[in-house]
Enzyme design. Structure first.
Site, mmCIF file in Angstrom:
data_model
loop_
_atom_site.group_PDB
_atom_site.id
_atom_site.type_symbol
_atom_site.label_atom_id
_atom_site.label_comp_id
_atom_site.label_asym_id
_atom_site.label_seq_id
_atom_site.Cartn_x
_atom_site.Cartn_y
_atom_site.Cartn_z
ATOM 1 N N MET A 299 0.845 -1.216 0.000
ATOM 2 C CA MET A 299 0.000 0.000 0.000
ATOM 3 C C MET A 299 0.878 1.263 0.000
ATOM 4 S SD MET A 299 -2.633 -1.521 2.809
ATOM 5 C CE MET A 299 -1.276 -2.320 3.685
ATOM 6 N N CYS B 297 2.977 9.996 4.982
ATOM 7 C CA CYS B 297 2.610 8.992 3.987
ATOM 8 C C CYS B 297 3.898 8.280 3.616
ATOM 9 C CB CYS B 297 1.968 9.637 2.761
ATOM 10 S SG CYS B 297 1.603 8.442 1.455
ATOM 11 N N THR B 298 3.853 6.971 3.570
ATOM 12 C CA THR B 298 5.100 6.221 3.404
ATOM 13 C C THR B 298 5.728 6.394 2.028
ATOM 14 O OG1 THR B 298 3.723 4.274 2.934
ATOM 15 C CG2 THR B 298 4.582 4.504 5.166
ATOM 16 N N GLU B 299 5.001 6.988 1.061
ATOM 17 C CA GLU B 299 5.597 7.261 -0.252
ATOM 18 C C GLU B 299 6.305 8.612 -0.331
ATOM 19 O OE1 GLU B 299 2.651 4.112 -1.039
ATOM 20 O OE2 GLU B 299 2.440 6.065 -0.099
ATOM 21 N N GLN C 1 -11.078 2.384 0.085
ATOM 22 C CA GLN C 1 -10.879 3.741 0.598
ATOM 23 C C GLN C 1 -11.845 4.710 -0.075
ATOM 24 O OE1 GLN C 1 -6.742 4.435 -0.279
ATOM 25 N NE2 GLN C 1 -6.027 3.657 1.690
ATOM 26 N N THR D 296 1.852 1.502 6.012
ATOM 27 C CA THR D 296 1.113 2.618 5.455
ATOM 28 C C THR D 296 0.588 3.449 6.615
ATOM 29 O OG1 THR D 296 -0.967 3.224 4.337
ATOM 30 C CG2 THR D 296 -0.857 1.041 5.294
ATOM 31 N N ASN D 297 0.496 4.751 6.436
ATOM 32 C CA ASN D 297 -0.128 5.605 7.448
ATOM 33 C C ASN D 297 -1.646 5.552 7.365
ATOM 34 O OD1 ASN D 297 1.794 7.683 9.063
ATOM 35 N ND2 ASN D 297 2.737 7.173 7.104
ATOM 36 N N THR D 298 -2.175 5.717 6.154
ATOM 37 C CA THR D 298 -3.614 5.889 5.988
ATOM 38 C C THR D 298 -4.420 4.741 6.579
ATOM 39 O OG1 THR D 298 -3.365 7.255 4.003
ATOM 40 C CG2 THR D 298 -5.463 6.107 4.282
#
Length: 249
Positions: free
Chosen positions: A11, A197-199, A53, A84-86
């Site tokens: 994710m 956000c991990t990206e 989501q 993932t954060n979300t």
């Protein structure tokens, strides 16, 4: 004996690859030689999660990720990380499904921010993370208040994540926009900025920000390695990404 870290990834897979790299680099940095992290990775299909989501089916997404966590536990994981954060919006469902510790990314990040003596930080993340209460309320439990961009900048930050970074596209123009938004958060009183956000670490580096940065991905990884190696960490640095103050619990 090193504990086995379970990772719920996918994710997106780009950020999961970053998790895997950072985990192994951190273990090798601490232990040297040919050491690497004992880990189990389960990759979900991000297309399925992203659709849930968009449709607001968070409980269904939580059930899917809870099953993933149980699979990791059966595979021998001694702890579980959600990469993932979300999707920490459904962390309670995941934590309730397993008998091993769940390493929460918001708690880890908030402790690092609080340890640096900061009380107000900007947040760059998906729209869900910036606008839903799960991140803000959890940070507030640690005495930290969150400032998020105004519209239309929240939309811009979100769209860059989903339309570019999760597609492995790194655009210079988007980096400049993120720099501008960070500067505006600073003008509104943010003492630092969380890359929530991990990206985002694929796009923004420390030199891109006039504020100290807290990279939630790196902090999450370091916290997991602290636990896996059973090593307390007590060195406090000034608050940029990579600064540390964690205690094994």
């Amino acid at each position: 004996m090193t504990r086995t870290i379970g990772l719920i990834g996918g994710m997106s897979w780009e950020s999961s690859a970053e998790y895997y790299r950072l985990l192994n680099e951190e273990v090798r940095r601490r232990r040297g030689g040919h050491h690497c992290a004992r880990s189990v990775l389960l990759t979900v299909d991000f297309a399925e999660i992203e659709a849930l989501q968009r449709s607001g089916e968070w409980e269904r997404a939580g059930l899917l990720l809870a099953e993933s966590a149980k699979s990791l536990e059966r595979a021998g994981a001694d702890m579980v990380l959600l990469c993932t954060n979300t999707m920490h919006q459904v962390a309670d469902q995941i934590e309730a499904a397993i008998n091993v510790p769940f390493v929460h990314i918001v708690d880890a990040t908030a402790r690092r921010v609080a340890a640096a003596g900061l009380t107000t930080v900007g947040l760059l993340a998906t729209r869900f993370t910036m606008e839903m209460d799960f991140y803000r309320s959890r940070m507030r439990q640690h005495g930290v208040e969150i400032v998020v961009p105004d519209e239309p900048d929240r939309t811009l930050v979100h769209d860059v994540i989903y339309q570019e970074l999760t597609q492995n596209r790194i655009e210079g123009a988007s980096r400049e926009e993120y720099r501008r938004i960070i500067a505006e958060l600073a003008a509104r009183g943010a003492q630092a900025v969380i890359l929530g956000c991990t990206e985002i670490t694929l796009l923004i580096r420390p030199g891109d920000s006039l504020l100290p940065m807290f990279d939630s991905t790196s902090i999450h990884v370091e916290t997991a390695v602290d636990r896996a190696l059973r090593l307390p960490v007590t060195s406090a640095l000034p608050g940029a990404s990579g600064s540390r103050l964690e205690t094994y619990r």
